[in-house]
Design a protein around this motif. Sequence first.
Motif, PDB file in Angstrom:
ATOM      1  N   ILE A 299     -40.858 -12.729  66.221  1.00 57.06           N
ATOM      2  CA  ILE A 299     -39.623 -13.341  65.852  1.00 57.06           C
ATOM      3  C   ILE A 299     -38.725 -12.964  67.368  1.00 57.06           C
ATOM      4  N   ILE A 300     -37.986 -14.125  68.040  1.00 53.77           N
ATOM      5  CA  ILE A 300     -37.060 -13.970  68.592  1.00 53.77           C
ATOM      6  C   ILE A 300     -35.828 -13.750  68.094  1.00 53.77           C
ATOM      7  N   HIS A 301     -35.358 -12.563  67.925  1.00 51.58           N
ATOM      8  CA  HIS A 301     -34.433 -12.109  67.222  1.00 51.58           C
ATOM      9  C   HIS A 301     -33.020 -12.314  67.625  1.00 51.58           C
ATOM     10  N   CYS A 302     -32.090 -12.581  66.520  1.00 53.12           N
ATOM     11  CA  CYS A 302     -30.682 -13.092  67.023  1.00 53.12           C
ATOM     12  C   CYS A 302     -30.642 -14.076  67.980  1.00 53.12           C
ATOM     13  N   PHE A 303     -31.340 -15.084  67.862  1.00 51.28           N
ATOM     14  CA  PHE A 303     -31.815 -16.145  68.734  1.00 51.28           C
ATOM     15  C   PHE A 303     -30.373 -16.751  69.185  1.00 51.28           C
ATOM     16  N   SER A 304     -30.243 -16.726  70.803  1.00 55.07           N
ATOM     17  CA  SER A 304     -28.990 -17.278  71.024  1.00 55.07           C
ATOM     18  C   SER A 304     -29.289 -18.324  72.268  1.00 55.07           C
ATOM     19  N   GLY A 305     -30.443 -18.794  72.418  1.00 52.36           N
ATOM     20  CA  GLY A 305     -30.963 -19.662  73.362  1.00 52.36           C
ATOM     21  C   GLY A 305     -30.419 -21.326  72.809  1.00 52.36           C
ATOM     22  N   SER A 306     -31.040 -22.159  73.750  1.00 53.70           N
ATOM     23  CA  SER A 306     -30.633 -23.610  73.679  1.00 53.70           C
ATOM     24  C   SER A 306     -31.786 -24.187  72.573  1.00 53.70           C
ATOM     25  N   PRO A 307     -31.572 -25.321  72.069  1.00 52.83           N
ATOM     26  CA  PRO A 307     -32.514 -25.868  71.255  1.00 52.83           C
ATOM     27  C   PRO A 307     -33.954 -25.986  72.033  1.00 52.83           C
ATOM     28  N   GLU A 308     -33.724 -26.395  73.175  1.00 51.43           N
ATOM     29  CA  GLU A 308     -35.047 -26.521  74.206  1.00 51.43           C
ATOM     30  C   GLU A 308     -35.750 -25.228  74.216  1.00 51.43           C
ATOM     31  N   THR A 309     -35.265 -24.285  74.190  1.00 48.77           N
ATOM     32  CA  THR A 309     -35.966 -23.073  74.312  1.00 48.77           C
ATOM     33  C   THR A 309     -36.404 -22.474  72.784  1.00 48.77           C
ATOM     34  N   ALA A 310     -35.760 -22.884  71.760  1.00 49.98           N
ATOM     35  CA  ALA A 310     -36.366 -22.686  70.418  1.00 49.98           C
ATOM     36  C   ALA A 310     -37.763 -23.487  70.206  1.00 49.98           C
ATOM     37  N   ALA A 311     -37.638 -24.746  70.966  1.00 56.60           N
ATOM     38  CA  ALA A 311     -38.698 -25.580  70.744  1.00 56.60           C
ATOM     39  C   ALA A 311     -39.867 -24.955  71.450  1.00 56.60           C
ATOM     40  N   ALA A 312     -39.727 -24.299  72.644  1.00 56.92           N
ATOM     41  CA  ALA A 312     -40.684 -23.754  73.628  1.00 56.92           C
ATOM     42  C   ALA A 312     -41.193 -22.697  72.831  1.00 56.92           C
ATOM     43  N   TYR A 313     -40.251 -22.036  72.020  1.00 55.85           N
ATOM     44  CA  TYR A 313     -40.991 -20.915  71.294  1.00 55.85           C
ATOM     45  C   TYR A 313     -41.775 -21.301  70.107  1.00 55.85           C
ATOM     46  N   ARG A 314     -41.538 -22.327  69.804  1.00 57.45           N
ATOM     47  CA  ARG A 314     -42.263 -23.051  68.474  1.00 57.45           C
ATOM     48  C   ARG A 314     -43.494 -23.539  68.844  1.00 57.45           C
ATOM     49  N   LYS A 315     -43.665 -24.063  69.975  1.00 57.16           N
ATOM     50  CA  LYS A 315     -45.016 -24.408  70.478  1.00 57.16           C
ATOM     51  C   LYS A 315     -45.852 -23.092  70.634  1.00 57.16           C
ATOM     52  N   LEU A 316     -45.328 -21.753  71.229  1.00 49.09           N
ATOM     53  CA  LEU A 316     -45.852 -20.733  71.302  1.00 49.09           C
ATOM     54  C   LEU A 316     -46.442 -20.044  70.025  1.00 49.09           C
ATOM     55  N   GLY A 317     -45.824 -20.572  68.937  1.00 45.16           N
ATOM     56  CA  GLY A 317     -46.027 -19.832  67.714  1.00 45.16           C
ATOM     57  C   GLY A 317     -45.114 -18.701  67.242  1.00 45.16           C
ATOM     58  N   PHE A 318     -43.875 -18.836  67.857  1.00 45.81           N
ATOM     59  CA  PHE A 318     -42.858 -17.536  67.517  1.00 45.81           C
ATOM     60  C   PHE A 318     -41.637 -18.198  66.614  1.00 45.81           C
ATOM     61  N   HIS A 319     -41.220 -17.425  65.772  1.00 43.11           N
ATOM     62  CA  HIS A 319     -39.903 -17.699  64.825  1.00 43.11           C
ATOM     63  C   HIS A 319     -38.825 -17.473  65.639  1.00 43.11           C
TER      64      HIS A 319
END
Length: 269
Positions: free
Chosen positions: A159-179
């Motif tokens: 889990i990327i806790h207290c997520f504060s990044g961009s929608p693009e970064t969230a999408a990159a994490y999704r591809k890597l399998g992270f919540h």
Amino acid sequence: MIFDTHAHYDDDWFDEDREALLRGLSSRGVDLVVNVGASMRGSRASVALSAEYPFVYASVGVHPDEAPSMTEADIEELRKLAAEKKVVAIGEIGFDYGHEDELTEEERDAQRAAQAYWFRRQLALAAELSLPVIIHSRGAEGDTLAVMREYAESLPGGIIHCFSGSPETAAAYRKLGFHIGVGGVITFKNARRLPDVVASAPLSQIVLETDAPYMAPVPYRGKRNDSGYLPLVAEKIALIKGVTPEEVIRVTRANACELFGVGCEESVS
Ligand code: NI
């Protein structure tokens, strides 16, 4: 029922009423909590809380603010703590570039290098033990993503806790399998990019978290936070995504149950 994936009930702020508060959570719709270690002391306390309360699980790890003073003995102790049966993750670990104003460039670089070293050591421990990770990242979006790319394949998620990044970064994490962990910040008027992140990320990538005692949602902003306020977070996510709060609670719970391998039998609805 709600799964709070990130709380610090070992914090002093709960000393006066910890037991009553924890025992009362089920009547406020919360029945699973991961207590997250942020220091060696906090990691030991998380394990102790998980032994005391059936619905509390533990994560062990050292926060980047404290990581530069870690030792090899600490890694050994984390390895031992992680063998306890209710330890479900390594964290919170990562980068925090939020306290650099007073530092010279040289000091800053040394601090970042020390954070990176112990972050990687703890990620390697998680990979070795096949445990998911709970990641803290402040002011370090690019560096955190780069390190997570290195380790993604050897980790069973996180889990990327207290997520504060961009929608693009969230999408990159999704591809890597992270919540991504979403908490009280989503209710703040100045939440900046988070509403866009929540709008664009599928519910299957989101988990609920408090970071209690911090990050209380509106209208309790600035006060002590606890897991019982999570319905306010679920309502805000529901509003953004055009689904019911019950759907948000159901899906985020199933995500967390699958990630941590606990409570899955109750999440089937
Ligand atoms: Ni935290």
